[in-house]
Every structure is written in C-alpha cells, then in structure tokens.
Design a protein around this motif. Structure first.
Motif, PDB file in Angstrom:
ATOM      1  N   THR A 128      -7.170  -1.439  -3.102  1.00  0.00           N
ATOM      2  CA  THR A 128      -6.148  -1.770  -2.573  1.00  0.00           C
ATOM      3  C   THR A 128      -5.506  -2.255  -4.664  1.00  0.00           C
ATOM      4  O   THR A 128      -4.119  -2.684  -4.503  1.00  0.00           O
ATOM      5  N   SER A 129      -5.946  -1.543  -5.615  1.00  0.00           N
ATOM      6  CA  SER A 129      -5.137  -1.329  -6.663  1.00  0.00           C
ATOM      7  C   SER A 129      -3.738   0.103  -6.325  1.00  0.00           C
ATOM      8  O   SER A 129      -4.684   1.157  -6.299  1.00  0.00           O
ATOM      9  N   ARG A 172       1.596  -9.738  -2.181  1.00  0.00           N
ATOM     10  CA  ARG A 172       0.678  -9.935  -0.374  1.00  0.00           C
ATOM     11  C   ARG A 172       0.631  -9.361   0.481  1.00  0.00           C
ATOM     12  O   ARG A 172       0.172  -9.047   1.567  1.00  0.00           O
ATOM     13  N   ARG A 227      -0.889  -5.841  -0.382  1.00  0.00           N
ATOM     14  CA  ARG A 227      -2.053  -5.724  -0.220  1.00  0.00           C
ATOM     15  C   ARG A 227      -3.293  -5.460   1.201  1.00  0.00           C
ATOM     16  O   ARG A 227      -4.077  -4.778   1.488  1.00  0.00           O
ATOM     17  N   LYS A 228      -2.408  -6.774   1.928  1.00  0.00           N
ATOM     18  CA  LYS A 228      -2.294  -6.512   3.607  1.00  0.00           C
ATOM     19  C   LYS A 228      -2.605  -4.767   3.435  1.00  0.00           C
ATOM     20  O   LYS A 228      -3.448  -4.572   4.244  1.00  0.00           O
ATOM     21  N   ASN A 246       0.771  -5.105  -7.507  1.00  0.00           N
ATOM     22  CA  ASN A 246      -0.838  -5.080  -6.457  1.00  0.00           C
ATOM     23  C   ASN A 246      -1.257  -6.391  -6.348  1.00  0.00           C
ATOM     24  O   ASN A 246      -2.108  -7.170  -5.792  1.00  0.00           O
ATOM     25  N   ARG A 247      -0.111  -7.423  -7.077  1.00  0.00           N
ATOM     26  CA  ARG A 247      -0.105  -8.428  -6.543  1.00  0.00           C
ATOM     27  C   ARG A 247       0.978  -8.589  -5.272  1.00  0.00           C
ATOM     28  O   ARG A 247       0.664 -10.207  -4.428  1.00  0.00           O
ATOM     29  N   ARG A 295      -2.874  -2.029   2.332  1.00  0.00           N
ATOM     30  CA  ARG A 295      -3.645  -0.768   1.953  1.00  0.00           C
ATOM     31  C   ARG A 295      -4.821  -1.359   2.042  1.00  0.00           C
ATOM     32  O   ARG A 295      -6.077  -0.796   2.175  1.00  0.00           O
ATOM     33  N   LYS A 296      -5.593  -2.754   2.370  1.00  0.00           N
ATOM     34  CA  LYS A 296      -6.841  -3.092   2.946  1.00  0.00           C
ATOM     35  C   LYS A 296      -6.960  -3.161   4.703  1.00  0.00           C
ATOM     36  O   LYS A 296      -7.634  -2.194   4.738  1.00  0.00           O
TER      37      LYS A 296
END
Length: 348
Positions: free
Chosen positions: A84-85, A52, A55-56, A49-50, A58-59
């Motif tokens: 994002t999770s 980067r 996260r990018k 989940n952290r 999924r965003k």
C-alpha cells in the motif's frame, strides 16, 4: 541520450531515490484560474499514500482494457496488487504529473465534456522533465541501426495507475492504416476530486464560481470561440483519439451530469438512487445471513430433501407427497419429511 524539459541542475535527484537520475519537477506558474489554483493548493498538501482510491488499487489490483482486437477480444493490462505504501519515485511523478494536468485542464463549464487535459502524454512528460530522447545510431554488437525514440515510461505508469483507480478516463485509439497509436486524451473523473477531499457539492460550487469568474472577466465569448476552434481542429486531425464510440460519449456525458447535477441526474435524484442502492445492498446481506442461519438449523433429513428436490423432476416430488397424504394423512412435519425422503431416495 538527451533529456528534454529539464530546467536546471536542480533536476538531479537527491540521495533518497538513489538510482533515479532526474527528479520530476513542474516549474511553470499555475494557470490563473480559480479551480486550477484550488486544486494546486490541495495537491501541495496531499499525501498519495492516504489517497483512498490509490490505496484500494494497490491493495486489490486491476485490469485495464486497452483496445478491442479484430477477433472481438480486448487487449488488456493487468496491474497486480502491491504494497500500500507508494515508492518515493512514483509519488514524485504523481505530484509533478498531476500538477501539469491541472495546469493544462479545460475548466469551462460549457464544454461538451468536462475537465479534459489539453495536452498529450508526451507534452506532459516534457513539462515535468520526464521525456527522454534516445539518439539514433548503430548497435555495436549486432550491427543493427537503432532509430531515435522518445520515452516517458514513468509517466505512462502513473497514468495507468490513475486510470485503474478510476480517477481519470484515458481515451486510446489505434490507427489501423499507419499501425500506430494516436495521441491519448485524458479526462478527470469525480474520483479525481474526491481523492483530494472534495465532495461533489464542492466541485459543483467551483464550476459555478468559475462561470461567474468568466462572466466577471468577460471571457465567456472568448472561451466559446476557442472551444469551437478546438472542436474543429480535433475533428480534422487524424493524430489524436476521437470520441466517436457511443459507449465512450455516454460515459463522458454521464460524468458531466454527475459533476453538474443537470437534467434527470439532479442531486436529489442521485442521492435517492444512492440511498436505494444502499438499501438493496443491506436487504441482500440480511437475506444471505437469514439463509445461512436457516441452513445451519436444518436437520440432515431437511438438507437431503432440499438436495433431492433440486435434482429430481418436480412431478416425482408431487406424486410422492400425494402418496404420503393418501396413505398416512400427513402433509408436513418430521415424519412426513422422513417418508418423503425414503420415497425420493428410490427415484434416484
């Protein structure tokens, strides 16, 4: 349906995932290689989940190019933006899958292309207990014969996510004769290591240490022989994707230079290029901000003049300016702009 690659009853899922029947699990002792052991240790404490790059992805989402069709277009897969999770099921698949990829990766610094995963997707899925084999039989309703097939959809989904996050390169090839897809080939990208908190200096240091480790253990000659035999086997095989495309070979070669810092892509040059790109980006942003400020400060007359000068032939503007200069002796200023606008309005 039978499930291949499950070690024991502990593979049953706990209550946290509910519907999932089997938990991805990698039970093989990690390969005895310094890079593999370092990555395995980092993965043990990694939180997806952290990450980067994940996260990018999924965003923002992404679009993957699959293969080029006969009409010149590309077959693509669109990955839509998501929360994002990451779901527990996907985290477990990523953990087990990446550990299997680390186990089967080629860490030889003398390879033509670095960090290739020497296993097919089916083999990786089998190693983590996610290869499902459906028995052949008849469909009771339609009376159609259903061929037995193998499925590992969660593994394919995790690989697509890692590819879209630019953590790996996935090489695909479609066999036009047999109308089937050849076995994929997977390579680690720099973002794979960066996602675990390693810099390029750290990765280069690991490659250097790996070579020294090979020399110390007398493995350089053996590694060369294995590499030559592997290249010959891959060249003769028609079941695995080839690396014949120039664009693909250039990409893999560029990635290797980024890992090793060889030739013109040394660390000093790469750092200088990075600073140049950052400076160009800042200059572009400053120019846009300046133009926006100037735009907000312009009068209505100036804005209309800019619009007309972009629409009319340059010769009309030139003649109008000469006319104002000859009749009024003006070359600039608010009065000049007002006269110029009045003349140009008659030309539209």
């Amino acid at each position: 349906m039978s499930v291949i690659g499950l070690s024991n009853a502990s593979a049953w899922q706990d209550d946290r995932s509910g519907w999932r029947r089997y938990t991805p699990q990698f039970d093989i002792p990690m390969a005895n290689h310094p890079i593999a052991k370092r990555l395995d240790a980092l993965l043990s404490g990694h939180n997806w989940n952290r990450n980067r790059f994940m996260r990018k992805l999924r965003k923002d989402g992404a679009t993957l190019k699959r293969r080029k069709l006969s009409d010149g277009t590309w077959k693509t897969k669109h990955i839509a933006p998501r929360r994002t999770s990451i779901r527990l099921e996907r985290e477990q698949t990523l953990d087990a899958l990446v550990r299997a990829m680390i186990y089967r990766a080629d860490y030889c610094p003398d390879s033509n292309y670095l960090f290739e995963v020497k296993a097919s997707v089916e083999e990786l899925a089998k190693m983590i207990g996610q290869l499902h084999e459906y028995e052949p039989g008849y469909d009771g309703q339609g009376g159609q014969y259903r061929h037995g097939r193998k499925s590992c959809d969660p593994v394919h989904g995790a690989i697509d996510d890692m590819e879209a996050a630019e953590m790996i390169v996935v090489v695909r090839e479609f066999d036009k004769e047999s109308k089937t897809n050849k076995a994929k080939r997977i390579f680690f990208r720099p973002n794979f290591f960066k996602g675990f908190g390693l810099s390029m200096d750290d990765t280069r240091s690991m490659l250097s240490m790996a070579r020294k480790w090979q020399e110390k253990n007398g493995l350089l000659k053996t590694a060369k022989q294995k590499r030559q035999a592997e290249l010959l086997r891959q060249a003769e095989s028609d079941r695995i994707a080839s690396l014949d495309r120039p664009s693909l070979r250039n990409l893999l070669a560029r990635i290797k230079r980024e890992f090793t810092g060889e030739n013109k892509h040394t660390k000093r040059v790469m750092d200088a290029n990075h600073r140049l790109k950052e400076a160009e980006k800042r200059a572009s942003e400053q120019r846009e901000q300046r133009e926006q400020r100037e735009q907000s400060q312009r009068s209505d007359t100036e804005k209309r003049l800019i619009q007309l000068q972009g629409q009319l032939p340059p010769v009309y503007v030139y003649q109008a300016k000469n006319q104002i200069k000859a009749e009024h002796g003006l070359t600039n200023g608010p009065e000049f702009d007002a006269l110029l606008l009045a003349i140009l309005e008659t030309r539209t």
